[in-house]
Design a protein around this motif. Structure first.
Motif, PDB file in Angstrom:
ATOM      1  N   MET A   1       0.809  -1.224   0.000  1.00 18.68           N
ATOM      2  CA  MET A   1       0.000   0.000   0.000  1.00 18.68           C
ATOM      3  C   MET A   1       0.843   1.275   0.000  1.00 18.68           C
ATOM      4  N   ASN A   2       1.733   1.368  -0.986  1.00 16.71           N
ATOM      5  CA  ASN A   2       2.596   2.545  -1.150  1.00 16.71           C
ATOM      6  C   ASN A   2       3.359   2.908   0.114  1.00 16.71           C
ATOM      7  N   GLY A   3       3.792   1.919   0.859  1.00 16.03           N
ATOM      8  CA  GLY A   3       4.598   2.149   2.050  1.00 16.03           C
ATOM      9  C   GLY A   3       3.818   2.278   3.344  1.00 16.03           C
ATOM     10  N   GLU A   4       2.495   2.285   3.276  1.00 19.35           N
ATOM     11  CA  GLU A   4       1.697   2.376   4.503  1.00 19.35           C
ATOM     12  C   GLU A   4       1.880   1.157   5.407  1.00 19.35           C
ATOM     13  N   ALA A   5       2.396   0.073   4.864  1.00 20.24           N
ATOM     14  CA  ALA A   5       2.609  -1.150   5.643  1.00 20.24           C
ATOM     15  C   ALA A   5       3.804  -1.034   6.587  1.00 20.24           C
ATOM     16  N   CYS A   6       4.676  -0.066   6.362  1.00 24.38           N
ATOM     17  CA  CYS A   6       5.876   0.078   7.192  1.00 24.38           C
ATOM     18  C   CYS A   6       5.521   0.145   8.675  1.00 24.38           C
ATOM     19  N   GLY A   7       6.180  -0.718   9.447  1.00 21.97           N
ATOM     20  CA  GLY A   7       5.972  -0.744  10.889  1.00 21.97           C
ATOM     21  C   GLY A   7       4.769  -1.561  11.348  1.00 21.97           C
ATOM     22  N   ARG A   8       3.928  -1.992  10.417  1.00 19.80           N
ATOM     23  CA  ARG A   8       2.774  -2.820  10.821  1.00 19.80           C
ATOM     24  C   ARG A   8       3.257  -4.127  11.406  1.00 19.80           C
ATOM     25  N   ARG A   9       2.463  -4.641  12.343  1.00 20.78           N
ATOM     26  CA  ARG A   9       2.809  -5.903  12.974  1.00 20.78           C
ATOM     27  C   ARG A   9       1.724  -6.925  12.670  1.00 20.78           C
ATOM     28  N   TYR A  10       2.157  -8.142  12.434  1.00 20.25           N
ATOM     29  CA  TYR A  10       1.255  -9.246  12.139  1.00 20.25           C
ATOM     30  C   TYR A  10       1.632 -10.465  12.965  1.00 20.25           C
TER      31      TYR A  10
ATOM     32  N   ASP B   1      10.055  -3.806   4.980  1.00 19.39           N
ATOM     33  CA  ASP B   1      10.483  -3.669   3.598  1.00 19.39           C
ATOM     34  C   ASP B   1       9.358  -4.080   2.647  1.00 19.39           C
ATOM     35  N   GLN B   2       9.631  -3.885   1.366  1.00 16.39           N
ATOM     36  CA  GLN B   2       8.715  -4.291   0.307  1.00 16.39           C
ATOM     37  C   GLN B   2       9.306  -5.528  -0.360  1.00 16.39           C
ATOM     38  N   ALA B   3       8.531  -6.597  -0.434  1.00 19.06           N
ATOM     39  CA  ALA B   3       9.041  -7.864  -0.971  1.00 19.06           C
ATOM     40  C   ALA B   3       9.481  -7.742  -2.420  1.00 19.06           C
ATOM     41  N   ALA B   4       8.785  -6.970  -3.215  1.00 21.58           N
ATOM     42  CA  ALA B   4       9.108  -6.864  -4.644  1.00 21.58           C
ATOM     43  C   ALA B   4      10.507  -6.300  -4.875  1.00 21.58           C
ATOM     44  N   GLY B   5      11.031  -5.533  -3.961  1.00 18.65           N
ATOM     45  CA  GLY B   5      12.343  -4.929  -4.136  1.00 18.65           C
ATOM     46  C   GLY B   5      13.494  -5.779  -3.660  1.00 18.65           C
ATOM     47  N   LEU B   6      13.212  -6.950  -3.126  1.00 19.50           N
ATOM     48  CA  LEU B   6      14.272  -7.767  -2.549  1.00 19.50           C
ATOM     49  C   LEU B   6      15.046  -8.562  -3.588  1.00 19.50           C
ATOM     50  N   GLY B   7      14.430  -8.764  -4.749  1.00 19.06           N
ATOM     51  CA  GLY B   7      15.129  -9.442  -5.834  1.00 19.06           C
ATOM     52  C   GLY B   7      15.423 -10.904  -5.597  1.00 19.06           C
ATOM     53  N   SER B   8      14.749 -11.531  -4.654  1.00 17.24           N
ATOM     54  CA  SER B   8      14.967 -12.957  -4.428  1.00 17.24           C
ATOM     55  C   SER B   8      13.676 -13.710  -4.691  1.00 17.24           C
ATOM     56  N   ARG B   9      13.631 -14.964  -4.299  1.00 18.51           N
ATOM     57  CA  ARG B   9      12.523 -15.813  -4.725  1.00 18.51           C
ATOM     58  C   ARG B   9      11.142 -15.332  -4.302  1.00 18.51           C
ATOM     59  N   GLN B  10      11.021 -14.601  -3.182  1.00 19.65           N
ATOM     60  CA  GLN B  10       9.689 -14.166  -2.773  1.00 19.65           C
ATOM     61  C   GLN B  10       9.081 -13.171  -3.753  1.00 19.65           C
ATOM     62  N   SER B  11       9.904 -12.327  -4.356  1.00 20.87           N
ATOM     63  CA  SER B  11       9.342 -11.399  -5.328  1.00 20.87           C
ATOM     64  C   SER B  11       8.962 -12.116  -6.616  1.00 20.87           C
ATOM     65  N   LEU B  12       9.712 -13.143  -6.974  1.00 22.07           N
ATOM     66  CA  LEU B  12       9.400 -13.907  -8.175  1.00 22.07           C
ATOM     67  C   LEU B  12       8.135 -14.744  -7.978  1.00 22.07           C
ATOM     68  N   ALA B  13       7.964 -15.290  -6.787  1.00 21.98           N
ATOM     69  CA  ALA B  13       6.807 -16.141  -6.511  1.00 21.98           C
ATOM     70  C   ALA B  13       5.566 -15.320  -6.211  1.00 21.98           C
ATOM     71  N   GLY B  14       5.725 -14.028  -5.957  1.00 23.58           N
ATOM     72  CA  GLY B  14       4.583 -13.171  -5.650  1.00 23.58           C
ATOM     73  C   GLY B  14       3.951 -13.482  -4.313  1.00 23.58           C
ATOM     74  N   THR B  15       4.752 -13.861  -3.327  1.00 20.18           N
ATOM     75  CA  THR B  15       4.198 -14.215  -2.029  1.00 20.18           C
ATOM     76  C   THR B  15       3.602 -13.004  -1.322  1.00 20.18           C
ATOM     77  N   THR B  16       2.702 -13.290  -0.415  1.00 18.89           N
ATOM     78  CA  THR B  16       2.004 -12.259   0.338  1.00 18.89           C
ATOM     79  C   THR B  16       2.947 -11.541   1.300  1.00 18.89           C
TER      80      THR B  16
END
Length: 135
Positions: free
Chosen positions: A60-69, A94-109
């Motif tokens: 959500m355009n960075g609104e997730a920063c600091g959220r806890r789950y 962080d944002q998963a899409a910017g990590l450049g590893s398998r999670q961004s490729l797999a599109g994980t939540t």
């Protein structure tokens, strides 16, 4: 009276599930900084290293920063990967899409740091199906 009591018991078990979401998670490895949320400031990280990166639908355009789950492993294609009943609390850094590893490729939540992934599932599982809820 008995039917009402049974109804209330069933509803009390279903209410927590109604606020949870389901998705997938994968693990990612260090280095964990810099991050989209905090740059090079690691002081914002939880002391136990239970970090997470939000996938596209949660960023959500960075609104997730600091959220806890709180996250729980539901299943995996690798038999026995989930640790039954285990949960972990994570902080989005962080944002998963910017990590450049398998999670961004797999599109994980949610991409979980190794410290966040290992309490709920085997690190050998490339991804898991999860239930997660904001705390």
């Amino acid at each position: 009276m008995g039917h009402l009591l049974l109804f209330l018991v069933v509803v009390s078990f279903l209410l927590p599930l109604s606020t949870a979401n389901v998705g997938t998670a994968s693990s990612y490895s260090p280095p964990y900084i810099p991050t989209k949320c905090f740059g090079n400031d690691g002081s914002q990280f939880p002391p136990d290293g239970t970090l997470a990166a939000a996938g596209v639908e949660n960023w959500m355009n960075g609104e997730a920063c600091g959220r806890r789950y709180v996250v729980r492993c539901l299943s995996s294609e690798m038999p026995g990967a989930c640790i039954n009943g285990a949960t972990v609390e994570v902080t989005i850094v962080d944002q998963a899409a910017g990590l450049g590893s398998r999670q961004s490729l797999a599109g994980t939540t949610i991409a979980l740091s190794q410290a966040a992934y290992s309490p709920i599932a085997s690190l050998d599982a490339p991804f898991i199906h999860i239930e997660f809820a904001a705390i």
